[in-house]
Design a protein around this motif. Sequence first.
Motif, PDB file in Angstrom:
ATOM      1  N   GLY A  50       0.799  -1.222   0.000  1.00 38.14           N
ATOM      2  CA  GLY A  50       0.000   0.000   0.000  1.00 38.14           C
ATOM      3  C   GLY A  50       0.826   1.263   0.000  1.00 38.14           C
ATOM      4  O   GLY A  50       0.277   2.354  -0.240  1.00 38.14           O
ATOM      5  N   ASP A  51       2.137   1.160   0.252  1.00 32.64           N
ATOM      6  CA  ASP A  51       3.003   2.338   0.201  1.00 32.64           C
ATOM      7  C   ASP A  51       3.236   2.762  -1.253  1.00 32.64           C
ATOM      8  O   ASP A  51       3.339   1.929  -2.158  1.00 32.64           O
ATOM      9  CB  ASP A  51       4.359   2.049   0.851  1.00 32.64           C
ATOM     10  CG  ASP A  51       4.287   2.072   2.367  1.00 32.64           C
ATOM     11  OD1 ASP A  51       3.275   2.559   2.912  1.00 32.64           O
ATOM     12  OD2 ASP A  51       5.247   1.598   3.011  1.00 32.64           O
ATOM     13  N   CYS A  52       3.356   4.085  -1.438  1.00 34.58           N
ATOM     14  CA  CYS A  52       3.661   4.652  -2.752  1.00 34.58           C
ATOM     15  C   CYS A  52       4.975   5.424  -2.656  1.00 34.58           C
ATOM     16  O   CYS A  52       5.277   6.028  -1.615  1.00 34.58           O
ATOM     17  CB  CYS A  52       2.551   5.590  -3.220  1.00 34.58           C
ATOM     18  SG  CYS A  52       0.959   4.757  -3.483  1.00 34.58           S
ATOM     19  N   THR A 101      -2.254   9.691  -3.052  1.00 37.03           N
ATOM     20  CA  THR A 101      -3.208  10.583  -3.712  1.00 37.03           C
ATOM     21  C   THR A 101      -2.529  11.516  -4.704  1.00 37.03           C
ATOM     22  O   THR A 101      -3.189  12.105  -5.568  1.00 37.03           O
ATOM     23  CB  THR A 101      -3.964  11.415  -2.673  1.00 37.03           C
ATOM     24  OG1 THR A 101      -3.005  12.075  -1.821  1.00 37.03           O
ATOM     25  CG2 THR A 101      -4.860  10.512  -1.827  1.00 37.03           C
ATOM     26  N   GLY A 102      -1.211  11.700  -4.578  1.00 34.98           N
ATOM     27  CA  GLY A 102      -0.481  12.582  -5.479  1.00 34.98           C
ATOM     28  C   GLY A 102       0.310  11.799  -6.518  1.00 34.98           C
ATOM     29  O   GLY A 102       0.081  10.610  -6.758  1.00 34.98           O
ATOM     30  N   PRO A 127      -4.389   6.394  -5.732  1.00 34.47           N
ATOM     31  CA  PRO A 127      -4.036   5.024  -5.358  1.00 34.47           C
ATOM     32  C   PRO A 127      -4.518   4.008  -6.389  1.00 34.47           C
ATOM     33  O   PRO A 127      -5.600   4.134  -6.952  1.00 34.47           O
ATOM     34  CB  PRO A 127      -4.752   4.846  -4.008  1.00 34.47           C
ATOM     35  CG  PRO A 127      -5.851   5.855  -4.011  1.00 34.47           C
ATOM     36  CD  PRO A 127      -5.365   7.007  -4.807  1.00 34.47           C
ATOM     37  N   ALA A 128      -3.701   3.004  -6.616  1.00 30.97           N
ATOM     38  CA  ALA A 128      -4.068   1.935  -7.554  1.00 30.97           C
ATOM     39  C   ALA A 128      -4.951   0.887  -6.892  1.00 30.97           C
ATOM     40  O   ALA A 128      -5.697   0.181  -7.571  1.00 30.97           O
ATOM     41  CB  ALA A 128      -2.809   1.280  -8.111  1.00 30.97           C
ATOM     42  N   ARG A 129      -4.864   0.784  -5.567  1.00 36.42           N
ATOM     43  CA  ARG A 129      -5.625  -0.256  -4.870  1.00 36.42           C
ATOM     44  C   ARG A 129      -7.126  -0.109  -5.141  1.00 36.42           C
ATOM     45  O   ARG A 129      -7.726   0.943  -4.877  1.00 36.42           O
ATOM     46  CB  ARG A 129      -5.374  -0.171  -3.365  1.00 36.42           C
ATOM     47  CG  ARG A 129      -5.964  -1.348  -2.577  1.00 36.42           C
ATOM     48  CD  ARG A 129      -6.091  -1.015  -1.097  1.00 36.42           C
ATOM     49  NE  ARG A 129      -4.822  -0.778  -0.437  1.00 36.42           N
ATOM     50  CZ  ARG A 129      -4.156  -1.693   0.282  1.00 36.42           C
ATOM     51  NH1 ARG A 129      -4.648  -2.904   0.411  1.00 36.42           N
ATOM     52  NH2 ARG A 129      -3.015  -1.371   0.871  1.00 36.42           N
ATOM     53  N   GLY A 130      -7.744  -1.146  -5.677  1.00 39.91           N
ATOM     54  CA  GLY A 130      -9.168  -1.158  -5.929  1.00 39.91           C
ATOM     55  C   GLY A 130      -9.650  -0.179  -6.979  1.00 39.91           C
ATOM     56  O   GLY A 130     -10.857   0.060  -7.099  1.00 39.91           O
ATOM     57  N   SER A 131      -8.746   0.409  -7.742  1.00 36.57           N
ATOM     58  CA  SER A 131      -9.125   1.460  -8.686  1.00 36.57           C
ATOM     59  C   SER A 131      -9.752   0.919  -9.963  1.00 36.57           C
ATOM     60  O   SER A 131     -10.374   1.666 -10.715  1.00 36.57           O
ATOM     61  CB  SER A 131      -7.896   2.300  -9.052  1.00 36.57           C
ATOM     62  OG  SER A 131      -6.940   1.502  -9.739  1.00 36.57           O
TER      63      SER A 131
END
Length: 220
Positions: free
Chosen positions: A103-105, A125-126, A214-218
């Motif tokens: 989950g880290d970016c 988010t950025g 975020p890519a998670r669940g996108s």
Amino acid sequence: MSQPPPPEVRPEGGPWAPPSPAPPPPAQGWGGQPPSWGGQPPSWQVPPPRKRWVLPVVLGSVALVLVLGGLAVVAIVALFSGGDYVRTVGPQGDLTEVTLAVGDCADVDPFEVTRLDEATVVPCTGRHLLEVAAREPLVGPTGVLQARSPLDGPVLDVSERFCIAQFEAYVDVAYMDSDLDVLTLLPDEGRWAAGEREVICLVVPWWDDDLFGPARGSQR
């Protein structure tokens, strides 16, 4: 005694020919109009015949393009499977260490840095260049897990398939339908020989230069 007829006058230049007879009057049909041509267009309006080879040639050309395109895809997959889209982690690896959690970016290029740690973390988010989708022990056949090197062909194939499955679960979209891509991180030779089998799967851009949100669940 009668006078002789006057001599005939012939036109100058070229042989003389008697005048052509007058053309016959056109045949008359209903209402004094010329007869119709029975619903068939005159020859100069008839379209040329269709060439029977046009469709087979078009279909053959499309098939050839598809075959060549398939070969190109196979070549690209072979290129990636050769390890160009796999990085190793460890003292002798491409990255010395990766301490990011799922989950880290991070806003760094994993191909240009020597480690991925908390100092590189940014809000998802950025703008960012990678997102950690999974950190899991590699699951595969015993022969693959007991391979001598992490860069053996079967290991690369199984680990990349493993990360694609993790990618799909994380992003919630089929890999081939996504506009994102996945990068596989494997232990380096030393860590692999010591029994480490952790695989790190990173979500990375495909066409764009970076990620936004975020890519998670996108489902992107």
